[in-house]
Design a protein around this motif. Structure first.
Motif, PDB file in Angstrom:
ATOM      1  N   GLU A  23       0.821  -1.204   0.000  1.00  0.00           N
ATOM      2  CA  GLU A  23       0.000   0.000   0.000  1.00  0.00           C
ATOM      3  C   GLU A  23       0.862   1.263   0.000  1.00  0.00           C
ATOM      4  O   GLU A  23       0.550   2.235  -0.697  1.00  0.00           O
ATOM      5  CB  GLU A  23      -0.953   0.004   1.200  1.00  0.00           C
ATOM      6  CG  GLU A  23      -2.016   1.050   1.124  1.00  0.00           C
ATOM      7  CD  GLU A  23      -2.909   0.958  -0.111  1.00  0.00           C
ATOM      8  OE1 GLU A  23      -3.298   2.023  -0.629  1.00  0.00           O
ATOM      9  OE2 GLU A  23      -3.224  -0.163  -0.563  1.00  0.00           O
ATOM     10  N   GLY A  27      -0.299   2.348  -3.337  1.00  0.00           N
ATOM     11  CA  GLY A  27      -1.626   2.866  -3.032  1.00  0.00           C
ATOM     12  C   GLY A  27      -1.631   4.261  -2.446  1.00  0.00           C
ATOM     13  O   GLY A  27      -0.600   4.937  -2.363  1.00  0.00           O
ATOM     14  N   THR A  28      -2.824   4.666  -2.038  1.00  0.00           N
ATOM     15  CA  THR A  28      -3.006   5.993  -1.445  1.00  0.00           C
ATOM     16  C   THR A  28      -3.743   5.922  -0.103  1.00  0.00           C
ATOM     17  O   THR A  28      -4.228   6.933   0.389  1.00  0.00           O
ATOM     18  CB  THR A  28      -3.781   6.911  -2.418  1.00  0.00           C
ATOM     19  OG1 THR A  28      -4.993   6.251  -2.809  1.00  0.00           O
ATOM     20  CG2 THR A  28      -2.950   7.259  -3.629  1.00  0.00           C
ATOM     21  N   SER A  29      -3.818   4.741   0.470  1.00  0.00           N
ATOM     22  CA  SER A  29      -4.447   4.616   1.792  1.00  0.00           C
ATOM     23  C   SER A  29      -3.553   5.179   2.877  1.00  0.00           C
ATOM     24  O   SER A  29      -4.020   5.509   3.959  1.00  0.00           O
ATOM     25  CB  SER A  29      -4.764   3.154   2.102  1.00  0.00           C
ATOM     26  OG  SER A  29      -5.757   2.683   1.228  1.00  0.00           O
ATOM     27  N   ASP A  91      -3.891  -7.040  -1.409  1.00  0.00           N
ATOM     28  CA  ASP A  91      -4.463  -6.767  -2.725  1.00  0.00           C
ATOM     29  C   ASP A  91      -5.108  -8.014  -3.343  1.00  0.00           C
ATOM     30  O   ASP A  91      -6.154  -7.933  -3.977  1.00  0.00           O
ATOM     31  CB  ASP A  91      -3.374  -6.208  -3.652  1.00  0.00           C
ATOM     32  CG  ASP A  91      -3.943  -5.624  -4.925  1.00  0.00           C
ATOM     33  OD1 ASP A  91      -4.848  -4.768  -4.838  1.00  0.00           O
ATOM     34  OD2 ASP A  91      -3.496  -6.040  -6.008  1.00  0.00           O
ATOM     35  N   ARG A  94      -8.891  -8.906  -1.821  1.00  0.00           N
ATOM     36  CA  ARG A  94      -9.984  -7.922  -1.818  1.00  0.00           C
ATOM     37  C   ARG A  94     -11.246  -8.531  -2.411  1.00  0.00           C
ATOM     38  O   ARG A  94     -11.200  -9.493  -3.158  1.00  0.00           O
ATOM     39  CB  ARG A  94      -9.555  -6.680  -2.590  1.00  0.00           C
ATOM     40  CG  ARG A  94      -8.431  -5.994  -1.820  1.00  0.00           C
ATOM     41  CD  ARG A  94      -8.099  -4.649  -2.293  1.00  0.00           C
ATOM     42  NE  ARG A  94      -7.042  -4.130  -1.404  1.00  0.00           N
ATOM     43  CZ  ARG A  94      -6.244  -3.156  -1.703  1.00  0.00           C
ATOM     44  NH1 ARG A  94      -6.376  -2.525  -2.848  1.00  0.00           N
ATOM     45  NH2 ARG A  94      -5.328  -2.766  -0.850  1.00  0.00           N
ATOM     46  N   VAL A 122     -10.128   8.108   5.181  1.00  0.00           N
ATOM     47  CA  VAL A 122      -9.826   7.471   3.905  1.00  0.00           C
ATOM     48  C   VAL A 122      -8.929   8.434   3.138  1.00  0.00           C
ATOM     49  O   VAL A 122      -9.328   9.559   2.837  1.00  0.00           O
ATOM     50  CB  VAL A 122     -11.124   7.152   3.125  1.00  0.00           C
ATOM     51  CG1 VAL A 122     -10.800   6.539   1.767  1.00  0.00           C
ATOM     52  CG2 VAL A 122     -12.013   6.217   3.946  1.00  0.00           C
ATOM     53  N   ASP A 124      -7.878   8.746   0.156  1.00  0.00           N
ATOM     54  CA  ASP A 124      -8.116   9.124  -1.228  1.00  0.00           C
ATOM     55  C   ASP A 124      -9.596   8.925  -1.549  1.00  0.00           C
ATOM     56  O   ASP A 124     -10.116   7.810  -1.461  1.00  0.00           O
ATOM     57  CB  ASP A 124      -7.243   8.255  -2.142  1.00  0.00           C
ATOM     58  CG  ASP A 124      -7.310   8.629  -3.607  1.00  0.00           C
ATOM     59  OD1 ASP A 124      -8.027   9.582  -3.969  1.00  0.00           O
ATOM     60  OD2 ASP A 124      -6.631   7.956  -4.394  1.00  0.00           O
ATOM     61  N   ASN A 127     -10.872   6.019  -3.464  1.00  0.00           N
ATOM     62  CA  ASN A 127     -10.976   4.697  -2.842  1.00  0.00           C
ATOM     63  C   ASN A 127     -12.440   4.453  -2.468  1.00  0.00           C
ATOM     64  O   ASN A 127     -12.814   4.418  -1.296  1.00  0.00           O
ATOM     65  CB  ASN A 127     -10.058   4.596  -1.622  1.00  0.00           C
ATOM     66  CG  ASN A 127      -9.958   3.183  -1.080  1.00  0.00           C
ATOM     67  OD1 ASN A 127     -10.747   2.300  -1.455  1.00  0.00           O
ATOM     68  ND2 ASN A 127      -9.008   2.962  -0.194  1.00  0.00           N
ATOM     69  N   SER A 130     -13.409   1.521   0.004  1.00  0.00           N
ATOM     70  CA  SER A 130     -13.274   1.773   1.441  1.00  0.00           C
ATOM     71  C   SER A 130     -14.418   2.638   1.954  1.00  0.00           C
ATOM     72  O   SER A 130     -14.989   2.369   3.007  1.00  0.00           O
ATOM     73  CB  SER A 130     -11.932   2.439   1.745  1.00  0.00           C
ATOM     74  OG  SER A 130     -11.794   2.662   3.130  1.00  0.00           O
TER      75      SER A 130
END
Length: 182
Positions: A23, A27-29, A91, A94, A122, A124, A127, A130
């Motif tokens: 992530e 990712g952007t979490s 990933d 999910r 959150v 982003d 997302n 989420s």
């Protein structure tokens, strides 16, 4: 197959590190650019556990495929009945109910401990999975922060969601959920 949810233990840290590293890199979490070391993640895990917050992992077929924990929302004393949740899912796992099982367990844990509000940050607004997960479990969007962070060459809009736990803010708490606080 339903994931098994259990408290995280030290031997889970390799899997937690692997999930978080993916992530952080892709990712952007999280707004971290660099992957923290296994030692650093272990120190973070220990601090959360030592502070009395729940930290859970999800297993499928005997493999850790996700983790979730609660932590202080803010350091000031008046926020002591509010927690922030963090949920990370491998990933490859999910859309298999892992996030829902982890977040449901975390909500139950924090309610039992006497917390009254849970906040999800959150990282982003893109997302949507989420955000949808949190909304399905009773959270509502309470804030959006456009352009608050930057990662992977673009500005990110962070979304905060809120969910009452137990009686929420309808009654005064009898005690503090944390033993070292008033």
């Amino acid at each position: 197959m339903t994931p098994e949810i259990r408290p995280a233990v030290e031997t889970d840290l390799d899997a937690i590190h692997r999930i978080y590293a993916y992530e952080a890199e892709h990712g952007t979490s999280t707004y971290e650019y660099d992957v923290p070391s296994l030692l650093t993640l272990g120190d973070r895990w220990r601090a959360i556990i030592d502070a009395g917050y729940p930290y859970r992992v999800a297993e499928l077929d005997g493999h850790v495929v996700g983790y979730a924990y609660a932590s202080a929302y803010r350091a000031r004393e008046g926020y002591r009945w509010t927690v922030e949740n963090s949920v990370y899912v491998d990933d490859a796992a999910r859309e298999r109910g892992v996030g829902r099982a982890l977040l449901t367990a975390l909500i139950d844990d924090c309610t039992a401990l006497g917390y009254r509000q849970m906040i999800a940050v959150v990282g982003d607004a893109m997302n949507t999975a989420s955000i949808a997960l949190h909304e399905r479990l009773g959270f509502r969007v309470v804030a959006r922060f456009p352009g608050i962070g930057r990662k992977h060459g673009r500005w990110l809009e962070s979304v905060q969601l809120l969910r009452a736990l137990g009686a929420g803010d309808r009654t005064a708490p009898e005690t503090s959920p944390l033993p070292d606080r008033r």
